[in-house]
Design an enzyme around this catalytic site. Structure first.
Site, mmCIF file in Angstrom:
data_model
loop_
_atom_site.group_PDB
_atom_site.id
_atom_site.type_symbol
_atom_site.label_atom_id
_atom_site.label_comp_id
_atom_site.label_asym_id
_atom_site.label_seq_id
_atom_site.Cartn_x
_atom_site.Cartn_y
_atom_site.Cartn_z
ATOM 1 N N GLU A 60 26.501 -15.589 19.053
ATOM 2 C CA GLU A 60 26.684 -13.813 17.779
ATOM 3 C C GLU A 60 27.596 -14.759 16.617
ATOM 4 O O GLU A 60 28.205 -13.333 16.887
ATOM 5 C CB GLU A 60 26.826 -12.647 18.622
ATOM 6 N N ASN A 83 26.131 -13.408 28.488
ATOM 7 C CA ASN A 83 26.953 -13.190 27.212
ATOM 8 C C ASN A 83 27.884 -12.818 26.747
ATOM 9 O O ASN A 83 27.928 -12.091 28.092
ATOM 10 C CB ASN A 83 25.373 -12.207 26.556
ATOM 11 N N ASP A 113 29.576 -14.434 13.759
ATOM 12 C CA ASP A 113 29.592 -13.962 12.412
ATOM 13 C C ASP A 113 31.423 -14.573 12.445
ATOM 14 O O ASP A 113 31.792 -14.317 13.164
ATOM 15 C CB ASP A 113 29.876 -12.436 12.382
ATOM 16 N N GLU A 121 28.654 -8.786 28.394
ATOM 17 C CA GLU A 121 30.294 -8.481 28.583
ATOM 18 C C GLU A 121 30.548 -7.499 29.603
ATOM 19 O O GLU A 121 31.309 -6.365 29.935
ATOM 20 C CB GLU A 121 30.330 -7.886 27.699
ATOM 21 N N HIS A 158 32.315 -13.965 18.115
ATOM 22 C CA HIS A 158 32.487 -12.851 16.519
ATOM 23 C C HIS A 158 34.417 -12.910 16.588
ATOM 24 O O HIS A 158 35.236 -12.873 16.530
ATOM 25 C CB HIS A 158 32.751 -11.492 17.338
ATOM 26 N N HIS A 195 18.242 -9.749 23.631
ATOM 27 C CA HIS A 195 18.881 -8.698 24.168
ATOM 28 C C HIS A 195 19.280 -7.268 24.062
ATOM 29 O O HIS A 195 18.036 -6.956 23.822
ATOM 30 C CB HIS A 195 20.009 -9.667 23.217
ATOM 31 N N ASN A 249 18.995 -4.764 18.693
ATOM 32 C CA ASN A 249 19.630 -3.557 19.721
ATOM 33 C C ASN A 249 18.178 -3.126 19.602
ATOM 34 O O ASN A 249 18.168 -1.948 20.758
ATOM 35 C CB ASN A 249 19.802 -2.727 18.563
HETATM 36 O O1 G3I Z 1 19.992 4.217 15.258
HETATM 37 C C1 G3I Z 1 20.804 4.943 14.961
HETATM 38 C C2 G3I Z 1 20.775 6.422 14.052
HETATM 39 O O2 G3I Z 1 19.532 7.206 14.203
HETATM 40 C C3 G3I Z 1 21.289 7.033 13.942
HETATM 41 O O3 G3I Z 1 21.540 7.584 12.782
HETATM 42 C C4 G3I Z 1 22.815 6.806 13.376
HETATM 43 C C5 G3I Z 1 24.282 6.721 13.512
HETATM 44 O O4 G3I Z 1 25.308 6.521 13.709
HETATM 45 O O5 G3I Z 1 23.376 5.087 15.116
HETATM 46 C C6 G3I Z 1 22.762 4.544 15.141
HETATM 47 O O6 G3I Z 1 22.425 3.509 15.689
HETATM 48 C C7 G3I Z 1 23.660 3.073 15.570
HETATM 49 C C8 G3I Z 1 22.865 1.267 15.924
HETATM 50 O O7 G3I Z 1 24.121 0.620 16.132
HETATM 51 C C9 G3I Z 1 22.021 0.730 15.300
HETATM 52 O O8 G3I Z 1 22.308 0.690 13.768
HETATM 53 C C10 G3I Z 1 24.435 3.475 16.554
HETATM 54 O O9 G3I Z 1 25.158 4.344 16.406
HETATM 55 C C11 G3I Z 1 25.315 1.635 17.093
HETATM 56 O O10 G3I Z 1 25.910 2.112 17.808
HETATM 57 C C12 G3I Z 1 24.693 0.648 16.835
HETATM 58 O O11 G3I Z 1 25.806 -0.073 17.041
HETATM 59 C C13 G3I Z 1 24.747 -1.942 17.776
HETATM 60 C C14 G3I Z 1 26.362 -2.485 18.745
HETATM 61 O O12 G3I Z 1 25.673 -2.938 19.469
HETATM 62 C C15 G3I Z 1 26.107 -1.444 19.989
HETATM 63 O O13 G3I Z 1 24.784 -0.932 20.492
HETATM 64 C C16 G3I Z 1 25.267 -2.651 16.308
HETATM 65 O O14 G3I Z 1 24.295 -2.418 15.379
HETATM 66 C C17 G3I Z 1 24.601 -4.040 17.390
HETATM 67 O O15 G3I Z 1 25.106 -5.264 16.186
HETATM 68 C C18 G3I Z 1 26.433 -4.548 17.876
HETATM 69 O O16 G3I Z 1 25.874 -5.335 18.679
HETATM 70 C C19 G3I Z 1 26.936 -5.939 20.013
HETATM 71 C C20 G3I Z 1 25.730 -6.037 20.957
HETATM 72 O O17 G3I Z 1 24.808 -6.320 21.231
HETATM 73 C C21 G3I Z 1 26.701 -7.038 22.090
HETATM 74 N N1 G3I Z 1 28.005 -8.047 21.617
HETATM 75 C C22 G3I Z 1 28.731 -7.523 20.326
HETATM 76 C C23 G3I Z 1 28.006 -6.805 19.468
HETATM 77 C C24 G3I Z 1 29.154 -6.009 18.394
HETATM 78 O O18 G3I Z 1 29.474 -4.853 18.747
#
Ligand code: G3I
Length: 351
Positions: free
Chosen positions: A261, A197, A263, A147, A233, A98, A62
Site C-alpha cells: 500500500e 497484511n 504512498d 491489521e 504508508h 483486499h 475498497n
Molecule cells: O462510498 C461512500 C460514499 O457513498 C459516501 O458518500 C462517503 C461519505 O464519507 O463515504 C464513501 O465511503 C468511503 C470509502 O472510503 C470510499 O471512498 C468511506 O467513508 C471511507 O471510510 C473509505 O475509506 C477507505 C478506508 O480504507 C476504510 O475502508 C479508503 O478509501 C481506503 O483507501 C482505506 O484503505 C486502507 C486499507 O484498506 C488498509 N490499510 C490502510 C488503508 C488506508 O486507510
C-alpha cells in the site's frame, strides 16, 4: 513521401529509430500495482489508460471489503469487485484481492450482531468462503487478515483501547481466528496465495517482532500462509535503515513480501501553509526511488511479490480525506500526469 512514424515527424526526430517508451511495468523486475477504484475505471478514461499502461497488477481498494461485499447478512454484492476483475482480465493484469478479515469496514449488521461463538464462527466462515469462492480463478492472491496487531504492545487487537481500535473478530472468536481465516480461505480457493497484511513495520519494532513471530508460528503449524504485506504508508522523512531492517526481518520468514500500500506523504506534520514546491517533490522522488532500491537489494528475488501503490493519482488518495490535511502522496498528479515521484520510482525500479 515514404511511410514515416507521425510521432517522429511531430517530435522532429524523423529518421531516428523510435525509442520504446518506458513504463513502470516495463522496467520493474517484479509486478507493479496500484489500488484501484471501479468508479474511476468506468468514468475516467485518463485513469483507465494510466492503470492499463503502467501497471501489471491491481489491488481492490475498497470493493471486496466486508461492508461492500456483504452489506446485509447473507446478501452479497460483487458489483464493484466484478468491475475490477473484468478490467484486470481484459488487460491481462494480476489481481491482489483486499481483504477478508479486518476490524474496520464492517457493516452495521456485523457490529450489532448478537449470537454465541458458533453463530459468530458461522458468519465469519460463510463470509470468507463466499467471497473467496466468487473470486476463485480471477484473483491470484488475498489479504486474508488485515491489521490484527496493535501498535502499542504488539498484541492482537481485542477490546477497544481507543475508540474503534479493537477487533470484533478476536473478541468473539478467540486468538486463533487468524489461523482459521487462512484455513477457510484456502479451502475455498486452494490456488490463491494468502497474505497477512499490516502497517508500521518500518517504524514500530515491537509490532515487527510480533508479526514475524506470529507468521513463523502459523508456518510451523502448517497454516496455509504464503506472504506478508508491508503496507508502507510512509513519508519523506522515513528512516532508511529501519525500512531495510523491516524488509530483512519479514523476508527471513521465507514468505513472499508484498509492499502492498505504498504512498509517500510530503506533509506528515499537517502544515496548513504547505506549498508543494520543487524541493518537496524532489525529496519525494528520492523516497520512491529508495523504496524500490531497498526492496530490490534486500528481498530475495523469489520472495518479491511486487510493489503496489495505494491509489494512482493524488486526488484519489485516502490521506487528505482521512487526516484532513493537504498532501500529494502518489506518483501521478490529479490529472494523471507523471510527477517527479514517478521518475524517482522508475529510477529505483530500474536499479
Ligand atoms: O462510498 C461512500 C460514499 O457513498 C459516501 O458518500 C462517503 C461519505 O464519507 O463515504 C464513501 O465511503 C468511503 C470509502 O472510503 C470510499 O471512498 C468511506 O467513508 C471511507 O471510510 C473509505 O475509506 C477507505 C478506508 O480504507 C476504510 O475502508 C479508503 O478509501 C481506503 O483507501 C482505506 O484503505 C486502507 C486499507 O484498506 C488498509 N490499510 C490502510 C488503508 C488506508 O486507510
Amino acid at each position: 513521401m515514404p511511410l514515416v512514424c507521425l510521432a517522429c515527424v511531430a517530435c522532429g526526430k524523423y529518421g531516428a529509430p523510435a525509442q520504446p517508451v518506458e513504463t513502470l511495468k516495463s522496467v520493474a523486475p517484479f509486478p507493479v500495482g496500484a489500488a484501484v477504484n471501479p468508479y474511476l475505471l468506468k468514468t475516467n478514461s485518463l485513469y483507465y489508460a494510466v492503470v492499463a499502461t503502467e501497471y501489471n497488477s491491481v489491488t481492490t481498494e475498497n470493493v471486496l471489503k466486508f461492508n461492500a461485499t456483504e452489506p446485509q447478512l447473507n446478501q452479497f454484492d460483487f458489483s464493484g469487485g466484478d468491475t475490477v476483475l473484468s478490467f484486470a482480465a481484459k488487460n491481462h493484469m494480476r489481481v491482489h484481492a483486499h481483504n477478508l478479515v479486518w476490524h474496520q469496514a464492517l457493516p452495521g449488521w456485523v457490529l450489532n450482531f448478537s449470537g454465541d461463538s458458533l453463530a459468530w464462527e458461522n458468519i465469519f466462515k460463510t463470509h470468507i468462503q463466499s467471497v473467496v469462492a466468487h473470486c476463485k480463478g480471477k484473483v491470484s492472491s488475498w489479504d486474508v487478515v488485515n491489521e490484527a496487531i496493535r501498535d502499542d504492545d504488539g498484541k492482537l487487537r481485542n477490546k477497544d483501547v481507543n475508540p474503534g481500535d479493537g477487533s470484533i473478530w478476536r473478541q468473539h472468536l478467540g486468538p486463533d481466528y487468524i489461523a482459521r481465516a487462512f484455513q477457510y480461505a484456502h479451502e475455498a480457493d486452494p490456488g490463491a496465495l494468502l497474505f497477512y497484511n499490516d502497517y508500521g513495520q518500518e517504524w514500530n519494532g515491537v509490532k515487527l517482532d510480533s508479526m514475524v513471530a506470529m507468521v513463523n508460528r502459523l508456518k510451523r503449524r502448517g497454516i496455509p500462509i504464503d506472504g506478508i504485506g508491508m503496507q508502507m504508508h510512509i513519508g519523506i522523512n522515513t528512516n532508511q535503515a529501519n525500512m531495510k531492517i523491516a524488509m530483512q526481518r519479514l523476508a527471513s520468514t521465507g514468505l513472499l513480501i508484498h509492499i502492498s500500500e505504498l504512498d509517500v506523504s510530503v506533509n506528515p506534520s499537517g502544515d496548513t501553509n504547505i506549498v508543494y514546491n520543487d524541493a518537496l517533490q524532489s525529496r519525494q522522488a528520492d523516497m520512491y526511488q529508495l523504496v524500490a532500491q531497498t526492496y530490490i537489494s534486500t528481498v530475495p528475488k523469489a520472495q518479491r511479490y511486487g510493489i503496489t501503490t495505494w491509489n494512482v493519482g493524488d486526488a484519489d488518495s485516502w490521506i487528505p480525506h482521512f487526516y484532513h490535511r493537504k498532501d500529494w502522496p502518489l506518483p501521478f498528479d490529479s490529472l494523471y500526469r507523471k510527477k517527479a515521484a514517478y521518475e524517482g520510482y522508475l529510477r529505483g525500479l530500474k536499479n
